[in-house]
Each structure stands twice: as structure tokens, then as C-alpha cells.
Design an enzyme around this catalytic site. Structure first.
Site, PDB file in Angstrom:
ATOM      1  N   PRO A 248     -32.525   3.265  43.980  1.00 44.32           N
ATOM      2  CA  PRO A 248     -32.956   4.676  44.005  1.00 44.32           C
ATOM      3  C   PRO A 248     -33.422   5.125  45.388  1.00 44.32           C
ATOM      4  CG  PRO A 248     -34.448   3.316  42.661  1.00 44.32           C
ATOM      5  CD  PRO A 248     -33.298   2.459  43.040  1.00 44.32           C
TER       6      PRO A 248
ATOM      7  N   GLU B 252     -38.661  -5.612  40.257  1.00 45.19           N
ATOM      8  CA  GLU B 252     -39.247  -4.580  41.128  1.00 45.19           C
ATOM      9  C   GLU B 252     -38.545  -4.470  42.477  1.00 45.19           C
ATOM     10  OE1 GLU B 252     -41.553  -2.335  40.207  1.00 45.19           O
ATOM     11  OE2 GLU B 252     -41.342  -3.220  38.226  1.00 45.19           O
TER      12      GLU B 252
ATOM     13  N   ARG C 238     -10.625   5.800  40.657  1.00 47.20           N
ATOM     14  CA  ARG C 238      -9.683   6.875  40.328  1.00 47.20           C
ATOM     15  C   ARG C 238      -9.107   7.557  41.569  1.00 47.20           C
ATOM     16  NH1 ARG C 238     -11.635  11.664  39.844  1.00 47.20           N
ATOM     17  NH2 ARG C 238     -10.307  12.303  38.102  1.00 47.20           N
TER      18      ARG C 238
ATOM     19  N   ASP D 294      -9.764  17.766  40.876  1.00 48.26           N
ATOM     20  CA  ASP D 294     -11.128  17.490  40.418  1.00 48.26           C
ATOM     21  C   ASP D 294     -12.130  18.510  40.910  1.00 48.26           C
ATOM     22  OD1 ASP D 294     -10.454  15.118  39.293  1.00 48.26           O
ATOM     23  OD2 ASP D 294     -11.073  13.898  41.001  1.00 48.26           O
TER      24      ASP D 294
HETATM   25  N1  ADE Z   1     -31.358   1.247  40.358  1.00 43.22           N
HETATM   26  C1  ADE Z   1     -32.329   1.797  39.614  1.00 43.22           C
HETATM   27  N2  ADE Z   1     -32.235   3.128  39.628  1.00 43.22           N
HETATM   28  C2  ADE Z   1     -31.177   3.445  40.416  1.00 43.22           C
HETATM   29  C3  ADE Z   1     -30.572   4.658  40.837  1.00 43.22           C
HETATM   30  N3  ADE Z   1     -31.044   5.856  40.469  1.00 43.22           N
HETATM   31  N4  ADE Z   1     -29.504   4.603  41.651  1.00 43.22           N
HETATM   32  C4  ADE Z   1     -29.034   3.407  42.055  1.00 43.22           C
HETATM   33  N5  ADE Z   1     -29.559   2.223  41.694  1.00 43.22           N
HETATM   34  C5  ADE Z   1     -30.626   2.233  40.885  1.00 43.22           C
END
Ligand code: ADE
Length: 236
Positions: free
Chosen positions: A95, A122, A160, A175
């Protein structure tokens, strides 16, 4: 194109990828995908791959050694196939990464090998990330339990775009996001459903006019639903 996914849950990758277009592309040899279990590379006699964080804090971290050795085994296999393993991009799905977008999918689709690293717990010991990762990529501003679903999502979007992977090449070109616009609405038979008719222009057979209509509606739809794509402010 060859995908290599480093994960603690290889079955999640295999079951997510074995179907439909991706399954067909694998069967035809356009694409190979290996899900590699990081746990197979731990030197710990109990097969442990995680430990407590230095400095305290909640949860466990993935250790550097199994990830590092897993990566090197993949690089070696790539080199044995006559390709340049050291040059392969390593995408850490997190994230904290840059948000994945169609433009990024296009860029990755040009690679011969792509290595994904899926985190769990974590996080992963920073030292191995700094040594092997080339790209930090997120699928959006929310936190999932691991990187497997994001890796499947990115793989799907990339596959794709590989020539020959889709039945109809032109469909990838129409697309959403292909020209920074959403795709126009589409209709199929019957021409009337619950009293709602297909727009007359689509039944006209005039392809130039149909194209013009599609471009206009795509633009209007983008302006209403995703004005940010046109560089305008949205209501979010
Ligand atoms: N791992 C946990 N959440 C994630 C996300 N939003 N994007 C990529 N990998 C992740």
C-alpha cells in the site's frame, strides 16, 4: 512473457490465475506463471519465515533471508532459460507504493520477465527490499491482508495487453483509459429490452457516424464520472 510471484500462499496465485483468458494464454505458451513459495527457501529448521520487529511494535515481519534466496533462485532459473534474470524488474506490492494505473500496465507488458513480491504480516525486512526491489506498487489507498490479490489484479491487467493473449486484439484498444477516456456504453441483442431501445445510431450501419457518437458519449461519460481524467476537479 514470464511472471514469477514470490509468495507465502502460492495456491492463492495459482487458483486466481488458472482461468479464462490467462489460463488460455498459459496453455498457448504466450505466458508462463510460476508461484514460488518463499517458505521453501528458509534456512530455519522449523520453516519459520517471520520474526518480531526490532524496536518493538505490533505483529511480525517477514525475514530477509528467505525472500533473498527465493529471489536468487528465480533469477538463476531465468538465466538458465537464456534470459537476463538480473535485469528483471521486481515489483513489491505494497500500500506504500505508487498507484497502479493502465499506463503502468502498458509499461510492464513490454518486459520479458516480471517478478512480484507479495508481503504478509506487518511487512518485510527493509534490507532485502532495498537490495532487490525495483518498483513499489499499490492497487489503491486501502490495506489488504497480503499482496496476493493485488499481484493477481496487476497480472490480469498486464496479460490482456500482451499481443495474442486476447481473442480480439482490438478490444484492448477500446478499453477504458486507453485514450485517458472511459469506454462508451455498449449494447447487444435484442434491440429492445423492457421497452428500452438501443440508440438508433448503432443500428444505422454508418461506421463513421457511430465512431463519432461513441467518442462524444465517451467524453461526456468521462466528464461526469471521472473529470479527474480530463484534468478537472471532481466532487470527491
Ligand atoms: N498489500 C496490502 N494492501 C495492498 C494494496 N492496497 N496494494 C498493494 N499491496 C497491498
Amino acid at each position: 512473457m514470464n511472471f514469477h510471484v514470490m509468495t507465502l500462499f502460492p495456491e492463492m496465485i495459482r487458483s486466481g490465475m488458472d482461468t479464462s483468458i490467462i489460463g488460455r494464454a498459459m496453455a498457448s505458451g504466450i505466458l508462463s506463471l510460476e508461484a514460488v513459495n518463499i517458505r521453501d527457501y528458509t534456512l530455519d529448521k522449523h520453516k519459520k519465515v517471520d520474526d518480531y520487529p526490532y524496536g518493538g511494535g505490533a505483529g511480525m515481519l517477514m525475514q530477509a533471508q528467505p525472500v533473498y534466496d527465493c529471489y536468487h533462485a528465480i533469477v538463476q532459473r531465468i538465466a538458465e532459460s537464456g534470459r537476463k534474470g538480473q535485469k528483471a524488474r521486481v515489483i513489491y506490492v505494497t500500500p506504500q507504493g505508487k498507484t497502479f494505473q493502465q499506463q503502468m500496465a502498458k509499461e510492464f507488458a513490454r518486459e520479458e520477465d516480471l517478478i512480484f513480491l507479495c508481503g504478509h504480516y506487518e511487512g518485510i525486512d527493509e534490507r532485502v527490499l532495498e537490495q532487490i526491489v525495483t518498483d513499489y506498487v499499490s492497487i489503491g489507498d486501502y490495506v489488504l491482508t497480503g499482496g496476493e490479490l493485488p499481484a493477481c489484479i496487476m497480472t490480469d491487467a498486464i496479460v490482456r495487453l500482451i499481443p495474442g493473449a486476447m481473442n480480439d486484439e482490438s478490444s484492448a484498444l477500446s478499453d477504458s483509459f486507453q485514450d485517458d477516456l472511459l469506454a462508451p456504453p455498449v449494447y447487444t441483442r435484442p434491440a429492445e429490452f423492457n421497452g428500452w431501445r438501443v440508440p438508433d445510431i448503432l443500428l444505422s450501419g454508418n461506421h463513421a457516424k457511430i465512431r463519432e457518437w461513441q467518442e462524444k458519449v465517451a467524453y461526456e461519460r468521462t466528464k461526469t464520472l471521472r473529470p479527474d481524467l480530463l484534468g478537472e476537479q471532481g466532487d470527491f
